[in-house]
Write an enzyme that holds these catalytic residues in place. Structure first.
Site, short mmCIF file in Angstrom:
data_model
loop_
_atom_site.label_atom_id
_atom_site.label_comp_id
_atom_site.label_asym_id
_atom_site.label_seq_id
_atom_site.Cartn_x
_atom_site.Cartn_y
_atom_site.Cartn_z
N LYS A 1 0.82 -1.22 0.00
CA LYS A 1 0.00 0.00 0.00
C LYS A 1 0.86 1.27 0.00
CE LYS A 1 -4.05 -2.09 2.17
NZ LYS A 1 -5.12 -1.89 3.18
N TYR B 1 -12.38 -1.90 -4.25
CA TYR B 1 -12.91 -2.06 -2.89
C TYR B 1 -14.44 -1.95 -2.87
CZ TYR B 1 -8.36 -2.04 -0.49
OH TYR B 1 -7.10 -2.37 -0.02
N ASN C 1 -2.27 0.05 6.62
CA ASN C 1 -1.77 -1.19 7.21
C ASN C 1 -0.80 -1.94 6.30
OD1 ASN C 1 -3.69 -2.01 5.40
ND2 ASN C 1 -4.82 -3.31 6.81
N HIS D 1 -2.23 -5.42 1.45
CA HIS D 1 -3.54 -6.05 1.27
C HIS D 1 -3.32 -7.48 0.80
CE1 HIS D 1 -7.54 -6.93 -0.31
NE2 HIS D 1 -6.93 -7.40 -1.37
N GLU E 1 -9.54 -10.79 -7.82
CA GLU E 1 -8.59 -9.70 -7.65
C GLU E 1 -7.40 -9.85 -8.61
OE1 GLU E 1 -9.72 -8.54 -3.04
OE2 GLU E 1 -7.79 -9.49 -3.39
#
Ligand code: CMP
Length: 132
Positions: A9, A49, A112, A115, A126
């Site tokens: 990320k 998302y 975080n 993913h 995905e």
């Protein structure tokens, strides 16, 4: 062999942690089947998302995910989905086990570090989204 999907990320990319995260992935026996640095548009982040659209964090999350470059990954290993989730750690870095990527590099539940697909079916969708 199973494949799963991962993202490094924007927070981890900005902090210069691509190399360290890839090293952990490789040391854990994954084969890197796909890897690309990509700047997500807001629209692409929103589409990725979409399952979280009704959640209160959706707007912030998609804005953040399009705020800087990410690294998208196709990872291959036996039981790759489970194995990648194990080395990522819990969604919230505070709750993540010692030595996991989110514990090492995550800032908070949104930023975080990484993913990962949550199930084999999600991994297929995905992967197809980023590696058509
Ligand atoms: P990720 O694995 O990318 O899947 C959905 C993301 O939404 C998750 O990691 C977090 O970055 C984010 N997220 C999940 N729960 C929350 C929350 N309660 N508040 C803010 N962000 C969240």
């Amino acid at each position: 062999m199973e494949k799963t999907f991962g993202i490094i990320k924007p927070d981890a990319v900005a902090k210069g942690k691509i190399g360290e995260i890839i090293r952990i992935i490789e040391e854990n026996g994954f084969k890197i089947a796909g890897l690309r640095l990509e700047q997500l548009s807001l629209e692409k982040a929103q589409k990725f998302y979409e399952v979280h659209k009704a959640r209160p964090f959706y707007n912030d999350l998609t804005k953040y995910m399009s705020s800087g470059p990410v690294v998208v990954l196709a990872l291959e290993k036996e039981n790759a989905v489970r194995a990648w989730r194990d080395i990522m750690g819990a969604t919230n870095p505070i709750e993540a086990a010692e030595g996991t990527i989110r514990k090492l590099f995550g800032e908070n539940i949104e930023r975080n570090a990484v993913h990962g697909s949550d199930a084999a079916e999600t991994a297929k969708t995905e992967l197809a989204f980023f590696f058509p």
